[in-house]
Scaffold this motif. Structure first.
Motif, PDB file in Angstrom:
ATOM      1  N   HIS B 125       0.819  -1.149   0.113  1.00  0.00           N
ATOM      2  CA  HIS B 125      -0.165  -0.052  -0.074  1.00  0.00           C
ATOM      3  C   HIS B 125       0.838   1.230  -0.078  1.00  0.00           C
ATOM      4  O   HIS B 125       0.443   2.336  -0.646  1.00  0.00           O
ATOM      5  CB  HIS B 125      -0.922  -0.344   1.280  1.00  0.00           C
ATOM      6  N   GLY B 126       1.872   1.445   0.756  1.00  0.00           N
ATOM      7  CA  GLY B 126       2.641   2.404   0.771  1.00  0.00           C
ATOM      8  C   GLY B 126       3.593   2.557  -0.532  1.00  0.00           C
ATOM      9  O   GLY B 126       3.331   1.697  -1.374  1.00  0.00           O
ATOM     10  N   ARG B 127       4.422   3.505  -0.398  1.00  0.00           N
ATOM     11  CA  ARG B 127       5.567   3.536  -1.532  1.00  0.00           C
ATOM     12  C   ARG B 127       6.740   2.816  -1.371  1.00  0.00           C
ATOM     13  O   ARG B 127       7.611   3.056  -1.869  1.00  0.00           O
ATOM     14  CB  ARG B 127       5.569   4.947  -1.775  1.00  0.00           C
ATOM     15  N   ALA B 128       6.707   2.127  -0.230  1.00  0.00           N
ATOM     16  CA  ALA B 128       7.843   1.477   0.372  1.00  0.00           C
ATOM     17  C   ALA B 128       8.650   0.453  -0.692  1.00  0.00           C
ATOM     18  O   ALA B 128       9.720   0.653  -1.098  1.00  0.00           O
ATOM     19  CB  ALA B 128       7.546   0.528   1.447  1.00  0.00           C
ATOM     20  N   TYR B 189      -4.992  -5.040  -1.400  1.00  0.00           N
ATOM     21  CA  TYR B 189      -4.905  -3.833  -2.399  1.00  0.00           C
ATOM     22  C   TYR B 189      -6.008  -3.366  -2.958  1.00  0.00           C
ATOM     23  O   TYR B 189      -6.065  -2.160  -3.503  1.00  0.00           O
ATOM     24  CB  TYR B 189      -3.715  -4.295  -3.603  1.00  0.00           C
ATOM     25  N   HIS B 190      -7.178  -4.069  -3.204  1.00  0.00           N
ATOM     26  CA  HIS B 190      -8.250  -3.983  -3.962  1.00  0.00           C
ATOM     27  C   HIS B 190      -9.277  -2.980  -3.256  1.00  0.00           C
ATOM     28  O   HIS B 190     -10.176  -2.772  -3.650  1.00  0.00           O
ATOM     29  CB  HIS B 190      -8.877  -5.062  -4.641  1.00  0.00           C
ATOM     30  N   TRP B 191      -9.059  -3.125  -2.003  1.00  0.00           N
ATOM     31  CA  TRP B 191     -10.275  -2.512  -1.200  1.00  0.00           C
ATOM     32  C   TRP B 191      -9.873  -1.500  -0.085  1.00  0.00           C
ATOM     33  O   TRP B 191     -10.332  -0.533   0.211  1.00  0.00           O
ATOM     34  CB  TRP B 191     -11.197  -3.332  -0.375  1.00  0.00           C
ATOM     35  N   PHE B 192      -8.571  -1.797   0.475  1.00  0.00           N
ATOM     36  CA  PHE B 192      -7.899  -0.896   1.524  1.00  0.00           C
ATOM     37  C   PHE B 192      -7.688   0.559   1.065  1.00  0.00           C
ATOM     38  O   PHE B 192      -6.862   0.701   0.205  1.00  0.00           O
ATOM     39  CB  PHE B 192      -7.003  -1.661   2.459  1.00  0.00           C
ATOM     40  N   ARG B 193      -8.177   1.624   1.524  1.00  0.00           N
ATOM     41  CA  ARG B 193      -7.678   2.758   1.185  1.00  0.00           C
ATOM     42  C   ARG B 193      -7.215   3.579   2.441  1.00  0.00           C
ATOM     43  O   ARG B 193      -8.081   3.958   3.496  1.00  0.00           O
ATOM     44  CB  ARG B 193      -8.821   3.647   0.748  1.00  0.00           C
ATOM     45  N   PRO B 194      -5.708   3.852   2.521  1.00  0.00           N
ATOM     46  CA  PRO B 194      -5.279   4.215   4.016  1.00  0.00           C
ATOM     47  C   PRO B 194      -5.678   5.325   4.800  1.00  0.00           C
ATOM     48  O   PRO B 194      -5.947   5.232   5.840  1.00  0.00           O
ATOM     49  CB  PRO B 194      -3.848   4.791   3.591  1.00  0.00           C
ATOM     50  N   LYS B 195      -6.519   6.258   3.948  1.00  0.00           N
ATOM     51  CA  LYS B 195      -6.977   7.398   4.749  1.00  0.00           C
ATOM     52  C   LYS B 195      -8.438   7.674   4.648  1.00  0.00           C
ATOM     53  O   LYS B 195      -9.129   8.389   5.218  1.00  0.00           O
ATOM     54  CB  LYS B 195      -6.249   8.686   4.137  1.00  0.00           C
ATOM     55  N   LYS B 196      -9.057   6.981   3.674  1.00  0.00           N
ATOM     56  CA  LYS B 196     -10.493   7.115   3.668  1.00  0.00           C
ATOM     57  C   LYS B 196     -11.406   6.484   4.282  1.00  0.00           C
ATOM     58  O   LYS B 196     -12.603   6.539   4.155  1.00  0.00           O
ATOM     59  CB  LYS B 196     -11.024   6.852   2.030  1.00  0.00           C
ATOM     60  N   LEU B 201      -3.318   1.050   8.405  1.00  0.00           N
ATOM     61  CA  LEU B 201      -2.522   0.087   8.053  1.00  0.00           C
ATOM     62  C   LEU B 201      -2.004  -0.783   9.436  1.00  0.00           C
ATOM     63  O   LEU B 201      -1.896  -1.760   9.622  1.00  0.00           O
ATOM     64  CB  LEU B 201      -1.107   0.653   7.387  1.00  0.00           C
ATOM     65  N   ASP B 202      -1.832  -0.052  10.528  1.00  0.00           N
ATOM     66  CA  ASP B 202      -1.499  -0.558  11.827  1.00  0.00           C
ATOM     67  C   ASP B 202      -2.585  -1.376  12.060  1.00  0.00           C
ATOM     68  O   ASP B 202      -2.316  -2.664  12.813  1.00  0.00           O
ATOM     69  CB  ASP B 202      -1.090   0.451  12.724  1.00  0.00           C
TER      70      ASP B 202
END
Lengths: 214, 214
Positions: B125-128, B189-196, B201-202
């Motif tokens: 999810h991140g840009r890691a 990846y297909h459903w999780f949106r970090p801020k919405k 994530l934690d």
DNA sequence: TTGATAACCAAGCGCTTGCTTGGTAGCGTT
DNA sequence: AACGCTACCAAGCAAGCGCTTGGTTATCAA
């Protein structure tokens, strides 16, 4: 040859119960008759999309599979994407009907959850619902408008999952549980081989159930 | 501009610790310098493959992204597929180094499992680890020979997972647990949106951990 | 100054793609 | 016998694809 034995889904290995389900859905106008030219195209396309992916499957491939020329496909469908969209629509409808029937036969919350898990695993691995895996693997090949259509049909399928999980699941959030579960089941397509190792579909369903059931 | 600030991975949002890790791996010859023409091509290709998929990304797209003409790409890579293969190789190497570092910092089995889960979620999810999701989504776009190469690199990554799960997992079979886990994480990846939404994530890592940790 | 090398351009080749067009064979209805 | 309809063929178009070729420029070491 109405409801004939040339039925493509039947010949692909469905149980007798399911082919009766197909016939009922065809009669209701929810599914395309698999024996019709259009239905044979949809079945061939579904199998090819599973096998090679949407982008790497050409309309010539699909046409060859049913024994016609590539141009003739566009007598039945507006575009290649329209084929994918219709495959996904019908797969969704059939998978939902199948799971509703399976759940209705169970008398306990745990039994219903187990039925859902097994149902989806069979859709993924068996020939129960040809093309089921496309719903995940080729989702991005659909236009936004087509995605909307399929998503609308899918909602009823997902609601059933959430209801069952709310009753039998050990996680607080049924929607989250469903998403984690869906990932595990969908991914099993890439490693699980029904006969080449000790684990059977039934045992796999049991393992997953033990993770998510209270 | 050796080790310069024009580093494409850094500019994509990596933490300072990770960019040091990248530099170390570049120095060892395990990764391509992201500031080099070849490295910039790999980064651009990775992002485009994530965004549009391999088949729908053209060599002209990749070339345009780094400001050269399409033909010039083949001065750096033998074929379009060779780009995908190299992206996957480097992604695998980097993700493994990153997870090994994260695991080494933990003192308990549970902590190590949590670190693995969070590590993979951040990669997804991140840009890691730009391009990490390609490893799953575009696997079939690779030739068998390329698959073999990447699989070989991937083994060390998976072994670490199994070791951690054997120590901290609640399932009998660590390999099965890893596969179910991998599916759940990849699908997020297909459903999780970090801020919405409320879930971070934690917190997601915590929920998953509670399912699989003894 | 010369020569080697990396990086790239300009042009386009050969092929495949989804899709179009105009026409036809077969069949059931009237 | 005439019609209308479904299902299909034969031929090919326009666009886009991965990739090749021959040549140019900039850099730097000898």
């Amino acid at each position: 040859m109405p409801g004939g034995s040339g039925n493509a889904v039947t010949s692909a290995g469905l149980g007798q119960g399911s082919s009766a389900l197909v016939e009922a859905l065809v009669a209701q106008g929810e599914l395309t008759d698999p024996a019709s030219p259009r239905g044979r195209l949809l079945n061939a396309a579904a199998l090819l999309f599973v096998e090679k992916g949407f982008a790497r499957t050409t309309v010539r491939d699909i046409a060859a599979e049913v024994g016609i020329l590539s141009g003739s496909i566009f007598h039945h469908f507006r575009s290649k994407e329209a084929i994918l969209c219709q495959v996904m629509r019908e797969v969704t409808i059939f998978a939902r009907a199948r799971m509703e029937a399976a759940v209705a036969q169970e008398r306990t919350p745990r039994g219903r959850l187990r039925a859902c898990i097994l149902c989806e695993l069979e859709a993924i691995h068996g020939r129960a619902v040809p093309g089921f895996t496309i719903l995940v693997s080729e989702w991005r090949s659909l236009s936004p408008e087509s995605q909307r259509q399929v998503l609308q049909l899918r909602e009823r399928y997902e609601r059933l999952w959430r209801d069952v999980l709310a009753e039998a699941g050990r996680m607080d959030d049924p929607a989250l549980a469903r998403r984690l579960l869906q990932g595990s089941l969908a991914h099993s397509y890439h490693w699980f081989r029904p006969k080449k190792q000790g684990l059977s579909l039934d045992e796999l369903a049991g393992q997953v159930l033990s993770l998510y059931c209270r």
